[in-house]
Design a protein around this motif. Structure first.
Motif, PDB file in Angstrom:
ATOM      1  N   ALA A 106      58.371 -19.579 -43.570  1.00 30.86           N
ATOM      2  CA  ALA A 106      58.014 -18.919 -42.279  1.00 30.86           C
ATOM      3  C   ALA A 106      56.965 -19.843 -41.496  1.00 30.86           C
ATOM      4  O   ALA A 106      56.979 -19.827 -40.225  1.00 30.86           O
ATOM      5  CB  ALA A 106      57.231 -17.670 -42.631  1.00 30.86           C
ATOM      6  N   VAL A 107      55.985 -20.423 -42.313  1.00 33.21           N
ATOM      7  CA  VAL A 107      54.845 -21.314 -41.526  1.00 33.21           C
ATOM      8  C   VAL A 107      55.532 -22.374 -40.857  1.00 33.21           C
ATOM      9  O   VAL A 107      55.372 -22.980 -39.823  1.00 33.21           O
ATOM     10  CB  VAL A 107      53.979 -21.766 -42.745  1.00 33.21           C
ATOM     11  N   VAL A 108      56.569 -23.145 -41.528  1.00 34.14           N
ATOM     12  CA  VAL A 108      57.179 -24.244 -40.875  1.00 34.14           C
ATOM     13  C   VAL A 108      58.051 -23.960 -39.963  1.00 34.14           C
ATOM     14  O   VAL A 108      57.859 -24.684 -38.664  1.00 34.14           O
ATOM     15  CB  VAL A 108      58.160 -24.924 -42.120  1.00 34.14           C
ATOM     16  N   LEU A 109      58.734 -22.845 -39.706  1.00 32.96           N
ATOM     17  CA  LEU A 109      59.564 -22.465 -38.657  1.00 32.96           C
ATOM     18  C   LEU A 109      58.675 -21.986 -37.208  1.00 32.96           C
ATOM     19  O   LEU A 109      58.920 -22.378 -36.225  1.00 32.96           O
ATOM     20  CB  LEU A 109      60.428 -21.116 -39.050  1.00 32.96           C
ATOM     21  N   ALA A 110      57.573 -21.457 -37.906  1.00 27.86           N
ATOM     22  CA  ALA A 110      56.733 -20.863 -36.495  1.00 27.86           C
ATOM     23  C   ALA A 110      55.916 -22.177 -36.042  1.00 27.86           C
ATOM     24  O   ALA A 110      55.993 -22.260 -34.753  1.00 27.86           O
ATOM     25  CB  ALA A 110      55.316 -20.121 -37.218  1.00 27.86           C
ATOM     26  N   CYS A 111      55.577 -23.215 -36.670  1.00 24.77           N
ATOM     27  CA  CYS A 111      55.065 -24.449 -36.224  1.00 24.77           C
ATOM     28  C   CYS A 111      56.158 -25.200 -35.451  1.00 24.77           C
ATOM     29  O   CYS A 111      55.822 -25.855 -34.418  1.00 24.77           O
ATOM     30  CB  CYS A 111      54.466 -25.379 -37.347  1.00 24.77           C
ATOM     31  N   ALA A 112      57.288 -25.177 -35.977  1.00 21.64           N
ATOM     32  CA  ALA A 112      58.247 -26.055 -35.319  1.00 21.64           C
ATOM     33  C   ALA A 112      58.803 -25.473 -34.000  1.00 21.64           C
ATOM     34  O   ALA A 112      58.960 -26.279 -32.968  1.00 21.64           O
ATOM     35  CB  ALA A 112      59.666 -25.912 -36.022  1.00 21.64           C
ATOM     36  N   VAL A 113      58.635 -24.176 -33.678  1.00 17.31           N
ATOM     37  CA  VAL A 113      59.039 -23.268 -32.580  1.00 17.31           C
ATOM     38  C   VAL A 113      58.020 -23.769 -31.463  1.00 17.31           C
ATOM     39  O   VAL A 113      58.436 -24.068 -30.440  1.00 17.31           O
ATOM     40  CB  VAL A 113      59.265 -21.908 -32.768  1.00 17.31           C
ATOM     41  N   LEU A 114      56.709 -23.546 -31.947  1.00 17.36           N
ATOM     42  CA  LEU A 114      55.767 -23.710 -31.080  1.00 17.36           C
ATOM     43  C   LEU A 114      55.712 -25.361 -30.698  1.00 17.36           C
ATOM     44  O   LEU A 114      55.528 -25.616 -29.613  1.00 17.36           O
ATOM     45  CB  LEU A 114      54.273 -23.547 -31.773  1.00 17.36           C
ATOM     46  N   THR A 115      55.933 -26.405 -31.611  1.00 21.53           N
ATOM     47  CA  THR A 115      55.781 -27.784 -31.308  1.00 21.53           C
ATOM     48  C   THR A 115      57.166 -28.091 -30.434  1.00 21.53           C
ATOM     49  O   THR A 115      56.840 -28.822 -29.465  1.00 21.53           O
ATOM     50  CB  THR A 115      55.831 -28.610 -32.320  1.00 21.53           C
ATOM     51  N   TYR A 116      58.322 -27.507 -30.533  1.00 19.65           N
ATOM     52  CA  TYR A 116      59.441 -27.926 -29.679  1.00 19.65           C
ATOM     53  C   TYR A 116      59.319 -27.211 -28.467  1.00 19.65           C
ATOM     54  O   TYR A 116      59.929 -27.672 -27.375  1.00 19.65           O
ATOM     55  CB  TYR A 116      60.640 -27.502 -30.505  1.00 19.65           C
ATOM     56  N   GLY A 117      58.429 -26.152 -28.247  1.00 18.54           N
ATOM     57  CA  GLY A 117      58.194 -25.565 -27.099  1.00 18.54           C
ATOM     58  C   GLY A 117      57.143 -26.261 -26.127  1.00 18.54           C
ATOM     59  O   GLY A 117      57.000 -25.825 -25.089  1.00 18.54           O
ATOM     60  N   GLY A 118      56.561 -27.327 -26.631  1.00  9.83           N
ATOM     61  CA  GLY A 118      55.738 -27.990 -25.915  1.00  9.83           C
ATOM     62  C   GLY A 118      54.203 -28.004 -26.235  1.00  9.83           C
ATOM     63  O   GLY A 118      53.434 -28.670 -25.342  1.00  9.83           O
ATOM     64  N   VAL A 119      53.846 -27.029 -27.312  1.00 16.57           N
ATOM     65  CA  VAL A 119      52.454 -26.954 -27.630  1.00 16.57           C
ATOM     66  C   VAL A 119      52.007 -28.193 -28.355  1.00 16.57           C
ATOM     67  O   VAL A 119      52.683 -28.579 -29.093  1.00 16.57           O
ATOM     68  CB  VAL A 119      52.241 -25.630 -28.490  1.00 16.57           C
ATOM     69  N   SER A 120      50.831 -28.671 -28.055  1.00 16.81           N
ATOM     70  CA  SER A 120      50.396 -29.890 -28.821  1.00 16.81           C
ATOM     71  C   SER A 120      50.215 -29.607 -30.220  1.00 16.81           C
ATOM     72  O   SER A 120      49.992 -28.289 -30.604  1.00 16.81           O
ATOM     73  CB  SER A 120      48.873 -30.092 -27.981  1.00 16.81           C
ATOM     74  N   VAL A 121      50.547 -30.854 -30.894  1.00 19.17           N
ATOM     75  CA  VAL A 121      50.728 -30.609 -32.411  1.00 19.17           C
ATOM     76  C   VAL A 121      49.033 -30.187 -32.896  1.00 19.17           C
ATOM     77  O   VAL A 121      48.936 -29.413 -34.005  1.00 19.17           O
ATOM     78  CB  VAL A 121      50.987 -31.834 -33.161  1.00 19.17           C
ATOM     79  N   PHE A 122      47.986 -30.617 -32.311  1.00 15.91           N
ATOM     80  CA  PHE A 122      46.827 -30.028 -32.668  1.00 15.91           C
ATOM     81  C   PHE A 122      46.579 -28.508 -32.464  1.00 15.91           C
ATOM     82  O   PHE A 122      46.022 -27.978 -33.276  1.00 15.91           O
ATOM     83  CB  PHE A 122      45.784 -30.831 -31.731  1.00 15.91           C
ATOM     84  N   VAL A 123      47.035 -28.244 -31.237  1.00 12.63           N
ATOM     85  CA  VAL A 123      46.863 -26.638 -31.016  1.00 12.63           C
ATOM     86  C   VAL A 123      47.786 -25.838 -31.894  1.00 12.63           C
ATOM     87  O   VAL A 123      47.156 -24.808 -32.150  1.00 12.63           O
ATOM     88  CB  VAL A 123      47.165 -26.348 -29.539  1.00 12.63           C
ATOM     89  N   VAL A 124      48.861 -26.459 -32.252  1.00 12.23           N
ATOM     90  CA  VAL A 124      49.973 -25.694 -33.107  1.00 12.23           C
ATOM     91  C   VAL A 124      48.941 -25.166 -34.719  1.00 12.23           C
ATOM     92  O   VAL A 124      49.183 -24.152 -35.093  1.00 12.23           O
ATOM     93  CB  VAL A 124      51.061 -26.341 -33.479  1.00 12.23           C
ATOM     94  N   ALA A 125      48.259 -26.343 -34.998  1.00 14.07           N
ATOM     95  CA  ALA A 125      47.569 -26.206 -36.338  1.00 14.07           C
ATOM     96  C   ALA A 125      46.647 -24.844 -36.241  1.00 14.07           C
ATOM     97  O   ALA A 125      46.526 -24.058 -37.070  1.00 14.07           O
ATOM     98  CB  ALA A 125      47.035 -27.406 -36.765  1.00 14.07           C
ATOM     99  N   PHE A 126      45.751 -24.998 -35.120  1.00 13.99           N
ATOM    100  CA  PHE A 126      45.073 -23.937 -34.619  1.00 13.99           C
ATOM    101  C   PHE A 126      45.473 -22.452 -34.731  1.00 13.99           C
ATOM    102  O   PHE A 126      45.078 -21.670 -35.259  1.00 13.99           O
ATOM    103  CB  PHE A 126      44.090 -24.064 -33.321  1.00 13.99           C
ATOM    104  N   SER A 127      46.520 -22.491 -33.866  1.00 12.19           N
ATOM    105  CA  SER A 127      47.363 -21.286 -33.621  1.00 12.19           C
ATOM    106  C   SER A 127      48.279 -20.566 -35.022  1.00 12.19           C
ATOM    107  O   SER A 127      48.022 -19.513 -35.203  1.00 12.19           O
ATOM    108  CB  SER A 127      48.438 -21.478 -32.483  1.00 12.19           C
ATOM    109  N   ALA A 128      48.667 -21.589 -35.613  1.00 13.56           N
ATOM    110  CA  ALA A 128      49.343 -21.048 -36.978  1.00 13.56           C
ATOM    111  C   ALA A 128      48.501 -20.947 -38.115  1.00 13.56           C
ATOM    112  O   ALA A 128      48.936 -20.069 -39.131  1.00 13.56           O
ATOM    113  CB  ALA A 128      50.650 -21.956 -37.094  1.00 13.56           C
TER     114      ALA A 128
END
Length: 433
Positions: A106-128
């Motif tokens: 679930a964590v991996v998929l959530a990060c993958a969706v956000l990253t491929y959606g254009g959210v910066s990898v730094f921000v994805v870590a904060f958000s997830a």
């Protein structure tokens, strides 16, 4: 020779001290100073010659100027997800749907969706991260593996895949005349391989740790589910969707500024939908601001080291040597980009330095531009994730509150070893087909 030894000594010392938990605000400039001294770079400005202080601070301040708003909004978004209980609500909904055993997926998929959606990898870590804590807590999994789960979903199979809006997939375009979808057929195969291999490796490491008696360790700062009412899971999913949608729609037009708009929309929507569950807005805001300052400071400190390294004659020699390696062209390009990314601690930095030399050199030799684009993108995301990498430092220390000694090796497996294997697979597929 002294110049090269000084560069390698500074890099090696920075990695060692980072692994031992020393503060990067001290170690990064000190290691950069060692590099400067051994390369004859003056401490302060002498005539028009570049100096250590201005070189280091140009890199440090340049990164802060470029990314501060994204770090701030991303940290605020993550803290609001945590303090409103939205992260817990989404986590519980995922667990109920997939089962406790699928927390990592679930964590991996959530990060993958956000990253491929254009959210910066730094921000994805904060958000997830808040959601990851809730999921790992519910499944009683060792929390030192959270950074690896975040990294697997963010900086491996999504960051450098065809179509990804991340900068690592866009830098090659002006140099090679390609599109973000260059080499998409091979990219799909490699992405699937990296996702499966990374997930399998992460689960194997987790099972070994659990067999040794490791489990989730509660912290006083963690929210407790049983003590509060939670919003509906949709109230946490909708703000994530707002970030994703705005980032996707505005990326081509606004480029990096699209992320500021997207995160602002996410923060506002998260607050409006969940303000009834936000009992202490001041605490959430203060924690978000402090987290952003610590995260961007750690990252900028490492970027400053890379800026000093780029001033040295040894760095120029390494770049020149790496960009003219003999042998298969795609392999030479992959080695060059990976090595330079490792030296600078940055995938985008490795590409930006190598491509002005690589692109004309290999295109003149008849290398397919789309193949070169994809290999350069994938290979840049391998050795860049050494211990001194900005994303690694930020995720492990500032966001997850772990130490490199406990958390880095799982991160290394999914973000260094797996992308290296993915690069090799991409080269083989391009050679065969």
């Amino acid at each position: 020779m002294l110049s090269l030894l000084g560069l390698l000594a500074g890099l090696g010392l920075l990695i060692i001290l980072t692994m031992r938990g020393f503060n990067l605000f001290i170690t990064a400039p000190l290691c950069a100073l060692l590099v400067a001294v051994t390369n004859g770079i003056p401490f302060w400005q002498v005539s028009d010659k570049l100096d250590f202080v201005h070189g280091y601070m140009a890199g440090f301040s340049g990164f802060v100027a470029a990314w501060f708003l994204m770090f701030l909004l991303g940290s605020l978004f993550g803290k609001l997800m945590e303090h409103t209980g939205a992260a817990d609500a989404v986590a519980l909904a995922i667990v109920n749907k997939l089962g406790q055993g699928k927390a990592v997926l679930a964590v991996v998929l959530a990060c993958a969706v956000l990253t491929y959606g254009g959210v910066s990898v730094f921000v994805v870590a904060f958000s997830a991260y808040p959601m990851a804590v809730s999921l790992f807590k519910g499944a009683n999994l060792p929390r030192r593996f959270i950074p690896a789960a975040l990294a697997l979903g963010s900086v491996t199979f999504t960051m450098t895949s065809a179509g990804s809006p991340e900068i690592q997939n866009w830098i090659p375009i002006p140099y090679l005349g390609t599109t973000p979808y260059a080499g998409w057929q091979v990219s799909i195969v490699v992405a699937i391989f990296m996702a499966i291999a990374g997930y399998a490796a992460l689960m194997w490491m987790l099972k070994r740790a659990i067999a040794k008696g490791e489990h989730f360790s509660q912290r006083s700062s963690d929210p407790v589910l049983s003590e509060r009412a939670l919003p509906h899971p949709l109230m946490g999913i909708i703000p994530l969707g707002v970030v994703l949608l705005l980032s996707f729609l505005l990326h081509d037009r606004l480029q990096q500024a699209a992320l500021i708009v997207a995160l602002s929309g996410g923060v506002v929507s998260l607050y409006l939908l969940n303000f009834r569950f936000l009992h202490n807005p001041a605490a959430a805001t203060n924690e978000g601001v402090l987290g952003a300052l610590l995260a961007i400071g750690n990252t900028a400190a490492v970027v400053g080291f890379g800026s000093v390294a780029k001033l040295t004659p040894a760095f120029s020699s390494v770049v020149d040597y790496m960009t003219h390696l003999p042998g298969p062209e795609l392999l030479g390009a992959a080695v060059a980009v990976s090595a330079i990314a490792g030296l600078t601690g940055s995938a985008s930095g490795g590409q930006a330095i190598a491509l002005p030399e690589l692109a004309p050199h290999y295109l003149d030799r008849g290398v397919d531009a789309e193949q070169l684009h994809r290999v350069v993108a994938i290979s840049s995301g391998a050795l860049d994730s050494l211990p001194h990498n900005g994303y690694v430092v930020t995720t492990i220390r500032a966001i997850c509150g772990e130490s490199h000694q406990n958390a880095y090796w799982p991160v290394a497996v999914v973000s260094v070893l797996v992308p290296l294997l993915g690069t090799a697979l991409a080269i083989l597929l391009f050679q065969w087909f």
